[in-house]
Design a protein around this motif. Sequence first.
Motif, PDB file in Angstrom:
ATOM      1  N   LYS A  53       0.825  -1.213   0.000  1.00  0.00           N
ATOM      2  CA  LYS A  53       0.000   0.000   0.000  1.00  0.00           C
ATOM      3  C   LYS A  53       0.861   1.266   0.000  1.00  0.00           C
ATOM      4  N   ILE A  56       2.110   2.045  -3.600  1.00  0.00           N
ATOM      5  CA  ILE A  56       1.170   2.659  -4.562  1.00  0.00           C
ATOM      6  C   ILE A  56       0.564   3.949  -4.003  1.00  0.00           C
ATOM      7  N   LEU A  58      -1.201   4.469  -1.233  1.00  0.00           N
ATOM      8  CA  LEU A  58      -2.467   4.422  -0.495  1.00  0.00           C
ATOM      9  C   LEU A  58      -2.240   4.792   0.966  1.00  0.00           C
ATOM     10  N   PHE A  90      -2.850  -3.197  -9.060  1.00  0.00           N
ATOM     11  CA  PHE A  90      -2.865  -3.667  -7.670  1.00  0.00           C
ATOM     12  C   PHE A  90      -3.948  -4.714  -7.510  1.00  0.00           C
ATOM     13  N   PHE A  92      -5.876  -6.674  -4.709  1.00  0.00           N
ATOM     14  CA  PHE A  92      -6.098  -6.677  -3.264  1.00  0.00           C
ATOM     15  C   PHE A  92      -6.291  -8.103  -2.741  1.00  0.00           C
ATOM     16  N   ALA A  96     -11.433  -6.856  -3.733  1.00  0.00           N
ATOM     17  CA  ALA A  96     -12.017  -5.502  -3.673  1.00  0.00           C
ATOM     18  C   ALA A  96     -12.698  -5.102  -4.973  1.00  0.00           C
ATOM     19  N   LEU A  97     -13.497  -6.013  -5.523  1.00  0.00           N
ATOM     20  CA  LEU A  97     -14.255  -5.670  -6.733  1.00  0.00           C
ATOM     21  C   LEU A  97     -15.388  -4.715  -6.359  1.00  0.00           C
ATOM     22  N   ARG A 158      -8.545  -6.851 -13.755  1.00  0.00           N
ATOM     23  CA  ARG A 158      -8.719  -5.402 -13.571  1.00  0.00           C
ATOM     24  C   ARG A 158      -7.371  -4.720 -13.330  1.00  0.00           C
TER      25      ARG A 158
END
Lengths: 249, 214
Positions: A53, A56, A58, A90, A92, A96-97, A158
């Motif tokens: 995290k 990236i 976050l 990334f 998860f 985390a869709l 994704r």
Amino acid sequence: MDEEKSESAVVVKDLSKSFGAQKVLNEIDLCVTRGETVVVLGRSGTGKSVLLKLLIGLQQPDSGSIRVDGEELVGLQGRPLTEIRKKMGFLFQQAALYDSLTVEENVMFPLSQHTKLSAGERKTKARELLASVGMDHHMGKMPSEISGGMQKRVGLARALVLDPTIVLLDEPTAGLDPITAAEIGKLISELHKERHVTSIVVTHDIHGARHFANRLVMVNEGRVLIDGTFEELHKSKDPFVVQFLKDAD
Amino acid sequence: MDAIGSKSLPLVALAGAATGVVLSLQARDSLVRFGAKSMLPALIVFSIMKESGPIITGLVVSGRVAAGIAAELGSMKVTEQIDAMEASAVDPYKYLVATRVLACIAMLPLLTLAADFCGIVMGWIANTLVEPLSFRLFLSHGTKGMTFNDFFPPTLKTTVYGFIIGIVACFQGMRTKGGTEGVGRSTTSAVVISSLFIILADVVLVRVILVFFS
């Protein structure tokens, strides 16, 4: 610095992160070369997911430096941070869709936000990616209608949809059956071979990691214990490493 | 806009209608005592348009929409969907927050008009059941002496209510922590805080409208 920019995709120096009194990462150093697949191993709660995290943007570190493609990430905000994130994918831990979008819409979402592709072109690209992860027959389903393993595969599609040069994968095989875990491992291996993507993979699955990783980094108590090959890991006399390998077998 | 506007319409219409009926029944009794029964249409129309319609709409929408927004964003937060959006280089504040706040600002005045209409119609029906009066005559008596300033500023002030609902609900949703329990806490806080702020804003706005538009 130019050499570093050309050779290294991610360079982490003296990175520290605490949550209250708990120091999760303690002056971590890490350098990942372009096209390399690095596995980060360690016990639960040792800050592996936090590391991803931080990479990236976050979360913000307490101190230290993170350079992605030669650009300093720490303290970056707004458009410059967005531009760096576009180069990264990334996955998860829980996928985390977006639960209000279908599988296909989940994969098309980054395309609709960052590209000028037509709706048809976006659909085609999403279909191709979903086919590559074996999910093209479930495109119209909602995330709640598919299993955890399927969600991870969609999450991987994704993460790859903007053709990132760096992919961060958080526990891609955790909680999956051995067959699905092996399929995900194969997909990660293909990322390296076919797309020459730089991957940083957090996992507990040391056996699976052998099939797709070039290098491993073992983290314990906020510090890097080993940064090297699997052979070096097995030669280590460190009590924690010995115990980790023994319990993994 | 659909979720905030058209899906709130039945509730807002019902609340407005109930206000109109109650106002008609209560006011009739008082006005008869003071021999001012003929003022009933004006009392209903003025009080609904100037105060009851806007505040009832604000409070009803804050209960329904603020809870919905806070729960939705809170669930997205605890399931890392908002982090996933940021990781996809999409600004969740622009994509999720700005759109919801704008929708609230745009929909509140329209919902207020619906509440006003239902309140006046039901006020007339309640009045007609006791003492028959045509709707045209009711409106004619009710809007006698009414100016643009009696109608427009009170309706427009609901944009502020919309802003309060949107901002409070999104703020509570985006700062959710602690799993499903946290989502529950955010939802409750969103409704309580937005309702409270709407009532406080109403006090200020009524004073501002009286200063600038009377």
